[in-house]
Design an enzyme around this catalytic site. Structure first.
Site, PDB file in Angstrom:
ATOM      1  N   ARG A 161     -45.776  25.110 -27.115  1.00 18.98           N
ATOM      2  CA  ARG A 161     -44.412  24.761 -27.549  1.00 18.98           C
ATOM      3  C   ARG A 161     -43.651  26.006 -27.981  1.00 18.98           C
ATOM      4  NH1 ARG A 161     -45.853  20.571 -31.961  1.00 18.98           N
ATOM      5  NH2 ARG A 161     -43.612  20.410 -32.345  1.00 18.98           N
ATOM      6  N   LYS A 201     -36.550  21.298 -39.037  1.00 22.81           N
ATOM      7  CA  LYS A 201     -35.293  20.659 -38.611  1.00 22.81           C
ATOM      8  C   LYS A 201     -35.247  19.192 -39.053  1.00 22.81           C
ATOM      9  CE  LYS A 201     -36.044  21.553 -34.238  1.00 22.81           C
ATOM     10  NZ  LYS A 201     -37.352  22.247 -34.331  1.00 22.81           N
ATOM     11  N   ARG A 226     -49.446  14.065 -34.801  1.00 24.56           N
ATOM     12  CA  ARG A 226     -48.832  14.037 -33.469  1.00 24.56           C
ATOM     13  C   ARG A 226     -49.739  14.735 -32.475  1.00 24.56           C
ATOM     14  NH1 ARG A 226     -42.541  15.836 -34.209  1.00 24.56           N
ATOM     15  NH2 ARG A 226     -43.088  17.073 -32.391  1.00 24.56           N
ATOM     16  N   ARG A 263     -49.031  18.802 -40.499  1.00 25.21           N
ATOM     17  CA  ARG A 263     -48.080  17.676 -40.519  1.00 25.21           C
ATOM     18  C   ARG A 263     -48.796  16.349 -40.246  1.00 25.21           C
ATOM     19  NH1 ARG A 263     -42.816  17.907 -36.985  1.00 25.21           N
ATOM     20  NH2 ARG A 263     -44.286  18.422 -35.341  1.00 25.21           N
ATOM     21  N   ARG A 323     -31.743  22.147 -25.877  1.00 32.97           N
ATOM     22  CA  ARG A 323     -32.957  22.959 -25.837  1.00 32.97           C
ATOM     23  C   ARG A 323     -32.975  23.885 -24.625  1.00 32.97           C
ATOM     24  NH1 ARG A 323     -36.565  19.506 -29.053  1.00 32.97           N
ATOM     25  NH2 ARG A 323     -38.534  20.582 -29.340  1.00 32.97           N
TER      26      ARG A 323
END
Ligand code: AP5
Length: 225
Positions: free
Chosen positions: A179, A21, A168, A135, A96
Protein backbone atom coordinates in the site's frame (compact mmCIF):
# COMPACT_ATOMS: atom_id res chain seq x y z
CA UNK A 1 -13.95 29.15 2.55
CA UNK A 2 -15.24 29.47 6.03
CA UNK A 3 -12.57 28.34 8.46
CA UNK A 4 -14.77 28.81 11.55
CA UNK A 5 -16.54 25.99 13.35
CA UNK A 6 -19.88 25.08 11.82
CA UNK A 7 -19.32 26.77 8.40
CA UNK A 8 -19.61 25.00 5.06
CA UNK A 9 -16.40 23.19 4.20
CA UNK A 10 -15.48 21.01 1.23
CA UNK A 11 -12.34 19.26 2.23
CA UNK A 12 -10.06 16.51 0.97
CA UNK A 13 -8.14 14.71 3.73
CA UNK A 14 -5.06 13.42 2.02
CA UNK A 15 -2.09 11.33 3.09
CA UNK A 16 -0.59 7.85 3.12
CA UNK A 17 -2.30 4.75 4.52
CA UNK A 18 -2.55 4.83 8.31
CA UNK A 19 -1.66 8.50 8.71
CA UNK A 20 -4.94 9.12 10.56
CA UNK A 21 -7.32 10.35 7.85
CA UNK A 22 -10.28 8.32 9.11
CA UNK A 23 -9.62 9.27 12.74
CA UNK A 24 -9.46 12.98 11.93
CA UNK A 25 -12.41 12.82 9.55
CA UNK A 26 -14.54 11.46 12.40
CA UNK A 27 -13.54 14.44 14.58
CA UNK A 28 -14.28 16.93 11.81
CA UNK A 29 -17.60 15.28 11.01
CA UNK A 30 -18.65 15.70 14.62
CA UNK A 31 -17.39 19.29 14.93
CA UNK A 32 -18.54 20.58 11.56
CA UNK A 33 -21.67 18.48 11.10
CA UNK A 34 -20.66 17.57 7.56
CA UNK A 35 -20.50 14.01 6.21
CA UNK A 36 -17.35 11.92 6.12
CA UNK A 37 -17.12 10.37 2.66
CA UNK A 38 -14.58 7.56 2.80
CA UNK A 39 -14.04 5.54 -0.37
CA UNK A 40 -12.35 2.81 1.69
CA UNK A 41 -15.47 2.51 3.88
CA UNK A 42 -17.73 2.54 0.80
CA UNK A 43 -15.74 -0.30 -0.76
CA UNK A 44 -15.62 -2.33 2.46
CA UNK A 45 -19.41 -1.94 2.83
CA UNK A 46 -19.87 -3.10 -0.79
CA UNK A 47 -17.60 -6.09 -0.14
CA UNK A 48 -19.45 -6.97 3.08
CA UNK A 49 -22.84 -6.90 1.41
CA UNK A 50 -21.64 -8.64 -1.76
CA UNK A 51 -22.75 -6.02 -4.29
CA UNK A 52 -21.36 -6.24 -7.87
CA UNK A 53 -18.90 -3.45 -6.98
CA UNK A 54 -17.88 -5.36 -3.85
CA UNK A 55 -17.31 -8.57 -5.80
CA UNK A 56 -15.11 -6.69 -8.27
CA UNK A 57 -13.19 -4.83 -5.55
CA UNK A 58 -12.63 -7.54 -2.90
CA UNK A 59 -9.39 -9.13 -4.08
CA UNK A 60 -7.95 -5.77 -5.18
CA UNK A 61 -8.56 -4.14 -1.79
CA UNK A 62 -7.19 -7.15 0.07
CA UNK A 63 -3.98 -6.96 -1.99
CA UNK A 64 -3.65 -3.23 -1.23
CA UNK A 65 -3.92 -2.22 -4.87
CA UNK A 66 -6.16 0.47 -6.31
CA UNK A 67 -9.57 -0.36 -7.73
CA UNK A 68 -10.11 1.02 -11.26
CA UNK A 69 -10.53 4.79 -11.52
CA UNK A 70 -13.82 4.46 -13.40
CA UNK A 71 -15.37 2.24 -10.72
CA UNK A 72 -14.44 4.44 -7.75
CA UNK A 73 -15.20 7.68 -9.58
CA UNK A 74 -18.70 6.42 -10.38
CA UNK A 75 -19.27 5.69 -6.67
CA UNK A 76 -18.02 9.14 -5.64
CA UNK A 77 -20.00 10.87 -8.39
CA UNK A 78 -23.16 9.18 -7.13
CA UNK A 79 -22.33 10.10 -3.52
CA UNK A 80 -21.90 13.76 -4.49
CA UNK A 81 -25.54 13.78 -5.63
CA UNK A 82 -26.67 13.35 -2.01
CA UNK A 83 -28.46 16.29 -0.37
CA UNK A 84 -26.27 15.97 2.68
CA UNK A 85 -23.06 16.93 0.85
CA UNK A 86 -24.37 20.21 -0.57
CA UNK A 87 -23.14 22.21 2.42
CA UNK A 88 -19.86 20.41 2.77
CA UNK A 89 -18.06 17.09 3.02
CA UNK A 90 -14.81 15.50 4.09
CA UNK A 91 -13.42 13.30 1.33
CA UNK A 92 -11.11 10.60 2.72
CA UNK A 93 -9.27 8.25 0.34
CA UNK A 94 -10.29 10.09 -2.83
CA UNK A 95 -8.74 11.25 -5.11
CA UNK A 96 -5.94 8.69 -5.16
CA UNK A 97 -4.73 9.17 -8.73
CA UNK A 98 -4.37 12.21 -10.97
CA UNK A 99 -7.21 10.80 -13.12
CA UNK A 100 -9.46 10.74 -10.04
CA UNK A 101 -8.44 14.32 -9.16
CA UNK A 102 -9.42 15.43 -12.65
CA UNK A 103 -12.72 13.58 -12.30
CA UNK A 104 -13.36 15.35 -8.99
CA UNK A 105 -12.71 18.76 -10.57
CA UNK A 106 -15.28 18.02 -13.27
CA UNK A 107 -17.82 16.51 -10.86
CA UNK A 108 -17.65 19.51 -8.51
CA UNK A 109 -17.83 21.99 -11.38
CA UNK A 110 -20.91 20.24 -12.76
CA UNK A 111 -22.59 20.57 -9.35
CA UNK A 112 -21.54 24.21 -8.84
CA UNK A 113 -19.21 23.31 -5.98
CA UNK A 114 -15.62 24.22 -5.23
CA UNK A 115 -13.06 22.53 -3.04
CA UNK A 116 -11.99 24.67 -0.08
CA UNK A 117 -8.95 22.82 1.18
CA UNK A 118 -6.76 19.76 0.74
CA UNK A 119 -5.14 18.79 4.04
CA UNK A 120 -2.07 16.61 3.56
CA UNK A 121 -1.35 14.68 6.76
CA UNK A 122 2.26 13.55 7.15
CA UNK A 123 3.86 10.90 9.36
CA UNK A 124 7.19 9.01 9.39
CA UNK A 125 6.96 5.56 7.82
CA UNK A 126 7.80 3.65 11.03
CA UNK A 127 4.85 5.36 12.80
CA UNK A 128 2.57 4.51 9.87
CA UNK A 129 3.50 0.85 10.15
CA UNK A 130 2.95 0.87 13.96
CA UNK A 131 -0.45 2.49 13.55
CA UNK A 132 -1.59 0.06 10.85
CA UNK A 133 -0.33 -3.17 12.39
CA UNK A 134 -2.02 -2.28 15.71
CA UNK A 135 -5.32 -1.12 14.22
CA UNK A 136 -8.49 -3.04 15.10
CA UNK A 137 -11.94 -2.25 13.73
CA UNK A 138 -15.36 -3.08 15.14
CA UNK A 139 -17.00 -5.64 12.89
CA UNK A 140 -20.46 -4.30 13.78
CA UNK A 141 -20.21 -0.47 13.74
CA UNK A 142 -16.80 0.22 12.16
CA UNK A 143 -15.33 2.12 15.15
CA UNK A 144 -11.57 2.31 15.01
CA UNK A 145 -9.07 1.26 17.73
CA UNK A 146 -5.39 0.65 18.20
CA UNK A 147 -4.09 -2.11 20.48
CA UNK A 148 -1.58 0.19 22.22
CA UNK A 149 -2.37 3.75 21.13
CA UNK A 150 -6.18 3.68 21.42
CA UNK A 151 -7.19 0.44 23.15
CA UNK A 152 -10.84 -0.44 23.77
CA UNK A 153 -11.95 -0.45 27.43
CA UNK A 154 -12.72 -4.19 27.26
CA UNK A 155 -10.21 -6.39 25.42
CA UNK A 156 -11.31 -7.13 21.81
CA UNK A 157 -14.77 -5.50 22.30
CA UNK A 158 -16.03 -2.22 20.88
CA UNK A 159 -16.60 0.66 23.36
CA UNK A 160 -19.53 1.93 21.27
CA UNK A 161 -21.58 -1.23 20.56
CA UNK A 162 -19.68 -4.07 22.28
CA UNK A 163 -19.18 -5.74 18.87
CA UNK A 164 -16.12 -7.91 18.22
CA UNK A 165 -12.97 -6.28 16.87
CA UNK A 166 -11.00 -7.59 13.92
CA UNK A 167 -7.91 -6.75 11.90
CA UNK A 168 -8.35 -5.54 8.32
CA UNK A 169 -6.94 -8.02 5.78
CA UNK A 170 -4.88 -5.22 4.23
CA UNK A 171 -3.24 -4.40 7.58
CA UNK A 172 -0.75 -7.29 7.39
CA UNK A 173 2.94 -6.21 7.25
CA UNK A 174 3.28 -7.45 3.67
CA UNK A 175 0.20 -5.67 2.32
CA UNK A 176 1.09 -2.46 4.22
CA UNK A 177 4.40 -2.37 2.28
CA UNK A 178 2.49 -2.74 -0.99
CA UNK A 179 0.00 0.00 0.00
CA UNK A 180 2.86 2.38 0.77
CA UNK A 181 4.45 1.61 -2.59
CA UNK A 182 1.14 2.20 -4.39
CA UNK A 183 0.78 5.47 -2.46
CA UNK A 184 4.23 6.65 -3.60
CA UNK A 185 3.70 5.62 -7.22
CA UNK A 186 0.10 6.75 -7.79
CA UNK A 187 -1.24 8.91 -5.00
CA UNK A 188 1.58 11.21 -3.90
CA UNK A 189 1.69 12.78 -7.41
CA UNK A 190 -1.86 14.07 -6.83
CA UNK A 191 -0.39 16.64 -4.41
CA UNK A 192 1.07 18.51 -7.38
CA UNK A 193 -2.40 18.75 -8.87
CA UNK A 194 -3.47 20.88 -5.88
CA UNK A 195 -0.25 22.63 -4.90
CA UNK A 196 -0.38 25.28 -7.60
CA UNK A 197 -3.98 26.19 -6.77
CA UNK A 198 -3.46 27.44 -3.24
CA UNK A 199 -5.62 24.66 -1.78
CA UNK A 200 -3.00 22.55 -0.08
CA UNK A 201 -2.07 22.64 3.61
CA UNK A 202 0.49 20.29 5.17
CA UNK A 203 -0.32 19.11 8.71
CA UNK A 204 1.99 17.09 10.95
CA UNK A 205 0.17 13.85 11.85
CA UNK A 206 2.41 12.99 14.82
CA UNK A 207 1.11 13.03 18.38
CA UNK A 208 -2.23 12.14 19.93
CA UNK A 209 -5.42 12.43 17.84
CA UNK A 210 -6.49 15.52 19.83
CA UNK A 211 -3.21 17.28 19.08
CA UNK A 212 -3.53 16.52 15.37
CA UNK A 213 -7.16 17.72 15.41
CA UNK A 214 -6.02 21.01 16.97
CA UNK A 215 -3.40 21.43 14.24
CA UNK A 216 -6.02 20.80 11.57
CA UNK A 217 -8.37 23.31 13.20
CA UNK A 218 -5.60 25.95 13.21
CA UNK A 219 -4.62 25.12 9.63
CA UNK A 220 -8.20 25.58 8.44
CA UNK A 221 -8.26 29.08 9.87
CA UNK A 222 -5.19 30.08 7.84
CA UNK A 223 -4.94 30.77 4.10
CA UNK A 224 -3.53 27.82 2.12
CA UNK A 225 -0.12 28.02 0.45
P1 AP5 B 1 -8.72 3.24 2.75
O1 AP5 B 1 -9.66 2.67 3.72
O2 AP5 B 1 -8.91 4.62 2.22
O3 AP5 B 1 -7.26 3.04 3.34
P2 AP5 B 1 -6.00 4.00 3.51
O4 AP5 B 1 -5.95 5.27 2.73
O5 AP5 B 1 -4.90 3.05 3.29
O6 AP5 B 1 -6.19 4.57 4.89
P3 AP5 B 1 -6.41 3.80 6.20
O7 AP5 B 1 -7.88 3.60 6.42
O8 AP5 B 1 -5.57 2.56 6.26
O9 AP5 B 1 -5.75 4.79 7.24
P4 AP5 B 1 -6.18 6.22 7.80
O10 AP5 B 1 -5.26 7.24 7.25
O11 AP5 B 1 -7.64 6.45 7.62
O12 AP5 B 1 -5.80 6.01 9.31
P5 AP5 B 1 -6.74 5.70 10.57
O13 AP5 B 1 -7.40 6.97 11.02
O14 AP5 B 1 -7.59 4.51 10.34
O15 AP5 B 1 -8.63 2.31 1.43
C1 AP5 B 1 -8.51 0.92 1.53
C2 AP5 B 1 -8.37 0.32 0.14
O16 AP5 B 1 -9.54 0.61 -0.64
C3 AP5 B 1 -7.21 0.85 -0.70
O17 AP5 B 1 -5.99 0.19 -0.40
C4 AP5 B 1 -7.71 0.55 -2.11
O18 AP5 B 1 -7.58 -0.82 -2.42
C5 AP5 B 1 -9.20 0.86 -2.02
N1 AP5 B 1 -9.50 2.27 -2.33
C6 AP5 B 1 -10.01 3.20 -1.48
N2 AP5 B 1 -10.14 4.38 -2.10
C7 AP5 B 1 -9.72 4.20 -3.36
C8 AP5 B 1 -9.57 5.07 -4.48
N3 AP5 B 1 -9.91 6.37 -4.40
N4 AP5 B 1 -9.08 4.56 -5.62
C9 AP5 B 1 -8.74 3.26 -5.73
N5 AP5 B 1 -8.83 2.38 -4.71
C10 AP5 B 1 -9.31 2.85 -3.53
O19 AP5 B 1 -5.60 5.37 11.66
C11 AP5 B 1 -4.84 4.17 11.57
C12 AP5 B 1 -4.59 3.61 12.99
O20 AP5 B 1 -3.86 4.57 13.77
C13 AP5 B 1 -5.89 3.37 13.79
O21 AP5 B 1 -5.69 2.25 14.60
C14 AP5 B 1 -6.04 4.62 14.67
O22 AP5 B 1 -6.72 4.34 15.87
C15 AP5 B 1 -4.58 5.00 14.92
N6 AP5 B 1 -4.39 6.44 15.00
C16 AP5 B 1 -4.88 7.39 14.15
N7 AP5 B 1 -4.46 8.60 14.51
C17 AP5 B 1 -3.65 8.41 15.60
C18 AP5 B 1 -2.89 9.29 16.44
N8 AP5 B 1 -2.86 10.61 16.22
N9 AP5 B 1 -2.17 8.76 17.45
C19 AP5 B 1 -2.19 7.43 17.66
N10 AP5 B 1 -2.89 6.54 16.92
C20 AP5 B 1 -3.62 7.03 15.91
Amino acid sequence: MNGKSGGALRLVLFGPPGVGKGTQAAVLQERRRIPHVSTGDMLRAAIRTGTPVGLQAKAIVERGELVPDALISALVGERLEGDDVRCGFILDGFPRTVTQAEFLDRALLARGMVLDRVINLTLPEEDIIDRLTGRRVCVRCGANYHLQLKPPRVVEACDVCCGPLSQRKDDSQEVIRDRLRVYGDWTAPVLEHYRGRGLLIEVDGRGAPGEVAERIGRALRKPAA
